[in-house]
Design an enzyme around this catalytic site. Structure first.
Site, PDB file in Angstrom:
ATOM      1  N   LYS A 101      -3.036  -0.638 -24.451  1.00 51.37           N
ATOM      2  CA  LYS A 101      -3.484  -0.812 -25.847  1.00 51.37           C
ATOM      3  C   LYS A 101      -2.251  -0.764 -26.750  1.00 51.37           C
ATOM      4  O   LYS A 101      -1.394  -1.643 -26.646  1.00 51.37           O
ATOM      5  CB  LYS A 101      -4.551   0.231 -26.180  1.00 51.37           C
ATOM      6  CG  LYS A 101      -5.829   0.078 -25.323  1.00 51.37           C
ATOM      7  CD  LYS A 101      -6.942   0.974 -25.794  1.00 51.37           C
ATOM      8  CE  LYS A 101      -8.231   0.722 -25.046  1.00 51.37           C
ATOM      9  NZ  LYS A 101      -8.366   1.523 -23.807  1.00 51.37           N
ATOM     10  N   THR A 105      -4.792   5.066 -21.681  1.00 55.08           N
ATOM     11  CA  THR A 105      -4.611   3.778 -21.032  1.00 55.08           C
ATOM     12  C   THR A 105      -3.210   3.297 -21.422  1.00 55.08           C
ATOM     13  O   THR A 105      -2.587   3.824 -22.345  1.00 55.08           O
ATOM     14  CB  THR A 105      -5.670   2.750 -21.479  1.00 55.08           C
ATOM     15  OG1 THR A 105      -5.746   2.739 -22.899  1.00 55.08           O
ATOM     16  CG2 THR A 105      -7.027   3.094 -20.899  1.00 55.08           C
ATOM     17  N   TYR A 109       0.867  -1.177   0.000  1.00 49.76           N
ATOM     18  CA  TYR A 109       0.000   0.000   0.000  1.00 49.76           C
ATOM     19  C   TYR A 109       0.896   1.217   0.000  1.00 49.76           C
ATOM     20  O   TYR A 109       1.919   1.235   0.687  1.00 49.76           O
ATOM     21  CB  TYR A 109      -0.901   0.030   1.243  1.00 49.76           C
ATOM     22  CG  TYR A 109      -2.308  -0.425   0.934  1.00 49.76           C
ATOM     23  CD1 TYR A 109      -3.076   0.295   0.030  1.00 49.76           C
ATOM     24  CD2 TYR A 109      -2.841  -1.565   1.504  1.00 49.76           C
ATOM     25  CE1 TYR A 109      -4.360  -0.125  -0.300  1.00 49.76           C
ATOM     26  CE2 TYR A 109      -4.117  -1.986   1.184  1.00 49.76           C
ATOM     27  CZ  TYR A 109      -4.876  -1.257   0.277  1.00 49.76           C
ATOM     28  OH  TYR A 109      -6.123  -1.665  -0.044  1.00 49.76           O
ATOM     29  N   ASP A 111      -8.356  12.076 -25.107  1.00 45.55           N
ATOM     30  CA  ASP A 111      -8.284  10.679 -24.662  1.00 45.55           C
ATOM     31  C   ASP A 111      -7.599   9.913 -25.789  1.00 45.55           C
ATOM     32  O   ASP A 111      -8.215   9.599 -26.810  1.00 45.55           O
ATOM     33  CB  ASP A 111      -9.705  10.172 -24.405  1.00 45.55           C
ATOM     34  CG  ASP A 111      -9.740   8.716 -23.957  1.00 45.55           C
ATOM     35  OD1 ASP A 111      -8.743   8.002 -24.162  1.00 45.55           O
ATOM     36  OD2 ASP A 111     -10.786   8.292 -23.423  1.00 45.55           O
ATOM     37  N   GLU A 118      -0.560   4.902  -0.471  1.00 42.70           N
ATOM     38  CA  GLU A 118      -1.308   6.124  -0.757  1.00 42.70           C
ATOM     39  C   GLU A 118      -0.394   7.340  -0.672  1.00 42.70           C
ATOM     40  O   GLU A 118       0.452   7.431   0.229  1.00 42.70           O
ATOM     41  CB  GLU A 118      -2.460   6.309   0.237  1.00 42.70           C
ATOM     42  CG  GLU A 118      -3.738   5.657  -0.202  1.00 42.70           C
ATOM     43  CD  GLU A 118      -3.999   4.353   0.514  1.00 42.70           C
ATOM     44  OE1 GLU A 118      -2.997   3.639   0.803  1.00 42.70           O
ATOM     45  OE2 GLU A 118      -5.168   4.045   0.773  1.00 42.70           O
ATOM     46  N   ARG A 135      -2.519  -3.368 -17.881  1.00 40.21           N
ATOM     47  CA  ARG A 135      -3.811  -2.680 -17.846  1.00 40.21           C
ATOM     48  C   ARG A 135      -3.695  -1.539 -16.847  1.00 40.21           C
ATOM     49  O   ARG A 135      -3.233  -1.721 -15.725  1.00 40.21           O
ATOM     50  CB  ARG A 135      -4.923  -3.633 -17.425  1.00 40.21           C
ATOM     51  CG  ARG A 135      -5.030  -4.850 -18.301  1.00 40.21           C
ATOM     52  CD  ARG A 135      -6.359  -5.515 -18.208  1.00 40.21           C
ATOM     53  NE  ARG A 135      -7.307  -4.808 -19.046  1.00 40.21           N
ATOM     54  CZ  ARG A 135      -7.361  -4.945 -20.387  1.00 40.21           C
ATOM     55  NH1 ARG A 135      -6.543  -5.749 -21.014  1.00 40.21           N
ATOM     56  NH2 ARG A 135      -8.243  -4.253 -21.085  1.00 40.21           N
TER      57      ARG A 135
HETATM   58  N1  DSN Z   1     -13.150  -0.965 -24.011  1.00 42.90           N
HETATM   59  C1  DSN Z   1     -12.133  -0.239 -24.730  1.00 42.90           C
HETATM   60  C2  DSN Z   1     -12.171  -0.540 -26.186  1.00 42.90           C
HETATM   61  O1  DSN Z   1     -12.367  -1.699 -26.508  1.00 42.90           O
HETATM   62  O2  DSN Z   1     -11.966   0.326 -27.014  1.00 42.90           O
HETATM   63  C3  DSN Z   1     -12.162   1.211 -24.460  1.00 42.90           C
HETATM   64  O3  DSN Z   1     -12.117   1.411 -23.095  1.00 42.90           O
END
Ligand code: DSN
Length: 445
Positions: A231, A228, A56, A202, A58, A237
């Site tokens: 990807k 994110t 932890y 985003d 924080e 993740r």
């Molecule tokens: N769920 C993701 C996607 O497949 O594009 C976006 O958060």
């Protein structure tokens, strides 16, 4: 007790070990085309499975609410410094659990409930957290949406500007999850500036392309940028928020203590590893190849008579419009392709004539197959295989009565798995996949 601590997964929990092995073997024998998925490196997975999972912490580096944070601080600082360097960002918050909570943290930092926000409509390619009425964001803020032009199926920046002038939003969001063309972040930032709004991008889907220099960057113009990390960046993740210095304090407070508790230090360490990998010259080649592959795949599909939203792609993603077969056909295409070991997701198309659960499109992308080393010749073969499968679904159509759909789809699934052409494609997919091995030597059972 100690004996329990030292068991391997296959000894401690053979059922889960088998499930993980199943996932690994599935990956090895499929063409995985979901554009938001990818394969993390072994180094990323190692950091993710490390002892950092135990802590932890924080707070932020140098200012924690728990003791003995030397190594946590070291990993978090490395991750932040790497992200700053890669993107030229003034400030980075690396602690976000995932894209949705990161977007919520941004809204929490910049807006009051009920404030007006301009963002892309979900059915035109935006994200749930860009103010969908079924999402927390749509219920808490006053979202108004732009979409794509009916003819070009691309963002019409003049229309976005007109809307911004009329609506006077406090925040303008750019970025998408199902848009196959480049996004002009500079134009979005300029529109925001003109109407006195803050700008947010985003970039979750295209981060890797931006790092690789094959998609324009939202920096330095955009006020706040969220991505994110799993990807096209190919990390664990998770997510991170980057922003101009003037928003730094508000963003950090919104992430912790505003939205989150303890950061996931194992994910932070893995993000640092992914960012280091993204700084290597070969990452640029990977990013460029994603785009080349998407273009080649799009070309092959078009040559097979398949209709694409906006007629093609500039990035990693392709949206197939199946309305020439019938509206709502996405589910048939997804299921049939799955039987052929080709993984895609059904998706709405702009001006969707059906529903989100029975949409008229499928969404595909090239990040995972590019990570595996596939190139243009394999894209041509995949396009042909996809076209063969989709053609086999043409004689099926969605029952108008909702109650009839489930039994009909079950019947379709079982018929399609007996289809000899689809079985042949499946054999070819397995052969092709095995030529591009994944995580060689790895096993969980
Ligand atoms: N769920 C993701 C996607 O497949 O594009 C976006 O958060």
């Amino acid at each position: 007790m100690m004996e329990m601590m030292d068991r391997k997964l296959k000894e401690a929990d053979p059922e889960i070990a088998k499930a993980v092995e199943g996932e690994l073997n599935w990956e090895r024998e499929t063409i995985h085309l979901i554009p938001s998925d990818n394969l993390a490196s072994r180094a990323v997975l190692e950091a993710l499975g490390s002892v950092f999972d135990n802590r932890y912490s924080e707070g932020y580096a140098g200012k924690r609410y728990y003791g003995s944070q030397e190594f946590v601080d070291r990993a978090e600082t490395l991750a932040i410094e790497r992200a700053k360097k890669i993107f030229g960002a003034e400030h980075v918050n690396i602690q976000c659990y995932s894209g949705s909570p990161a977007n919520l943290a941004i809204y929490f930092a910049l807006l009051n409930p009920g404030d007006k926000v301009l963002a892309m409509d979900l059915t035109h390619g935006g994200h749930l957290t860009h103010g969908s009425p079924v999402n927390f964001t749509g219920r808490s803020y006053n979202f108004v949406h732009y979409g794509v032009d009916r003819e070009t199926e691309r963002i019409d920046y003049a229309a976005v500007r007109e809307m911004a002038i009329k609506e006077k939003p406090k925040l303008i969001v750019s970025g998408a999850t199902a848009y196959s063309r480049q996004i002009d972040f500079k134009k979005f930032a300029a529109i925001a500036k003109e109407v006195g709004a803050m700008s947010m991008a985003d970039i979750s889907h295209i981060t890797g392309l931006i790092i690789g220099g094959v998609h324009p960057s939202p920096f330095p113009e955009t006020d706040v940028v969220m991505t994110t990390t799993h990807k096209t960046l190919r990390g664990p993740r998770g997510a991170m928020i980057m922003c101009k210095k003037e928003f730094a304090e508000k963003i950090d407070k919104a992430v912790f203590p505003g939205m989150q508790g303890g950061p996931h230090d194992h994910a932070t360490a893995a993000k640092a590893v992914a960012l280091k990998e993204a700084m290597q010259p070969e990452f640029k080649d990977y990013a460029a190849q994603i785009v080349k592959n998407a273009r080649a795949l799009a070309k092959g599909l078009i040559e097979n008579g398949i209709k694409l939203v906006s007629g093609g792609t500039d990035n990693h993603l392709i949206l197939i419009n199946l309305t020439p077969i019938e509206k709502g056909h996405g589910i048939f295409a997804q299921k049939a392709l799955e039987k052929a070991n080709i993984t895609v997701n059904k998706n709405t198309i702009p001006y969707e004539p059906s529903t989100p659960f029975y949409p008229s499109g499928i969404r595909i992308g090239t990040p995972t197959i590019t990570t595996r080393g596939m190139k243009e010749p394999e894209m041509a073969a995949i396009a042909d295989m996809m076209a063969t499968v989709i053609k086999e679904t043409e004689k099926y159509s969605l029952p108008a009565e909702k109650a009839e759909r489930k039994p009909y789809l079950e019947k379709f699934s079982s018929e399609i798995s007996q289809n000899s052409k689809i079985r042949k494609v499946r054999d070819d997919v397995i052969k092709l996949s095995r030529r591009f091995p994944v995580y060689e030597g790895l096993t969980y059972v």
